[in-house]
Motif scaffolding. Structure first.
Motif, mmCIF file in Angstrom:
data_model
loop_
_atom_site.group_PDB
_atom_site.id
_atom_site.type_symbol
_atom_site.label_atom_id
_atom_site.label_comp_id
_atom_site.label_asym_id
_atom_site.label_seq_id
_atom_site.Cartn_x
_atom_site.Cartn_y
_atom_site.Cartn_z
ATOM 1 N N ALA A 118 0.841 -1.208 0.000
ATOM 2 C CA ALA A 118 0.000 0.000 0.000
ATOM 3 C C ALA A 118 0.873 1.254 0.000
ATOM 4 O O ALA A 118 1.914 1.312 0.667
ATOM 5 N N VAL A 119 0.432 2.249 -0.748
ATOM 6 C CA VAL A 119 1.216 3.475 -0.908
ATOM 7 C C VAL A 119 1.396 4.193 0.418
ATOM 8 O O VAL A 119 2.478 4.724 0.711
ATOM 9 N N VAL A 120 0.364 4.201 1.257
ATOM 10 C CA VAL A 120 0.462 4.877 2.546
ATOM 11 C C VAL A 120 1.538 4.215 3.405
ATOM 12 O O VAL A 120 2.350 4.898 4.045
ATOM 13 N N PHE A 121 1.577 2.886 3.404
ATOM 14 C CA PHE A 121 2.606 2.169 4.163
ATOM 15 C C PHE A 121 3.994 2.462 3.609
ATOM 16 O O PHE A 121 4.943 2.668 4.376
ATOM 17 N N CYS A 122 4.108 2.486 2.278
ATOM 18 C CA CYS A 122 5.400 2.816 1.648
ATOM 19 C C CYS A 122 5.879 4.195 2.085
ATOM 20 O O CYS A 122 7.056 4.376 2.428
ATOM 21 N N LEU A 123 4.979 5.167 2.059
ATOM 22 C CA LEU A 123 5.352 6.531 2.438
ATOM 23 C C LEU A 123 5.744 6.622 3.903
ATOM 24 O O LEU A 123 6.712 7.306 4.250
ATOM 25 N N VAL A 124 4.997 5.945 4.769
ATOM 26 C CA VAL A 124 5.327 5.971 6.198
ATOM 27 C C VAL A 124 6.705 5.364 6.441
ATOM 28 O O VAL A 124 7.519 5.929 7.179
ATOM 29 N N VAL A 125 6.982 4.236 5.803
ATOM 30 C CA VAL A 125 8.283 3.580 5.977
ATOM 31 C C VAL A 125 9.410 4.457 5.444
ATOM 32 O O VAL A 125 10.428 4.677 6.118
ATOM 33 N N VAL A 126 9.239 4.985 4.246
ATOM 34 C CA VAL A 126 10.305 5.786 3.626
ATOM 35 C C VAL A 126 10.531 7.088 4.390
ATOM 36 O O VAL A 126 11.678 7.484 4.638
ATOM 37 N N PHE A 127 9.457 7.769 4.800
ATOM 38 C CA PHE A 127 9.635 9.016 5.556
ATOM 39 C C PHE A 127 10.217 8.745 6.943
ATOM 40 O O PHE A 127 11.034 9.524 7.447
#
Length: 99
Positions: free
Chosen positions: A48-57
């Motif tokens: 999921a994109v939201v999970f990707c963003l949370v992990v990367v940020f």
């Protein structure tokens, strides 16, 4: 006839960008590139994109904190000196005289 020469006043100064000194700029750039690749891999894998963003940020915040801490604590050459000092042996053992 007179010549006009430009004087470069920053010849022997280290590169500084937003408080980062010398090699830490490269470390931050490499880390950000790795985070971009991580995001791409996670996105292509179907996460999921939201999970990707949370992990990367989150990892990006950790990366920034560590790199700025190293830059502040060790300065321009301090971390390289510390790594070099850890490679020096504590003592040299010579056994060939007692054989």
């Amino acid at each position: 006839m007179s010549s006009v020469y430009q004087i470069n006043k920053g010849v022997n100064r280290p590169i500084v960008f937003k408080g980062l000194k010398a090699q830490y700029i490269w470390w931050l750039g490499i880390g950000l590139t790795a985070l971009l690749l991580l995001f791409a891999i996670l996105y292509i894998a179907g996460v999921a994109v939201v999970f990707c963003l949370v992990v990367v940020f989150g990892l990006g915040a950790v990366l920034f904190r560590i790199v700025y801490q190293f830059s502040k604590e060790y300065g321009e050459h301090g971390l390289m000196k510390k790594m070099a000092a850890s490679a020096v042996p504590k003592c040299i053992k010579c056994d060939f005289l007692f054989q």
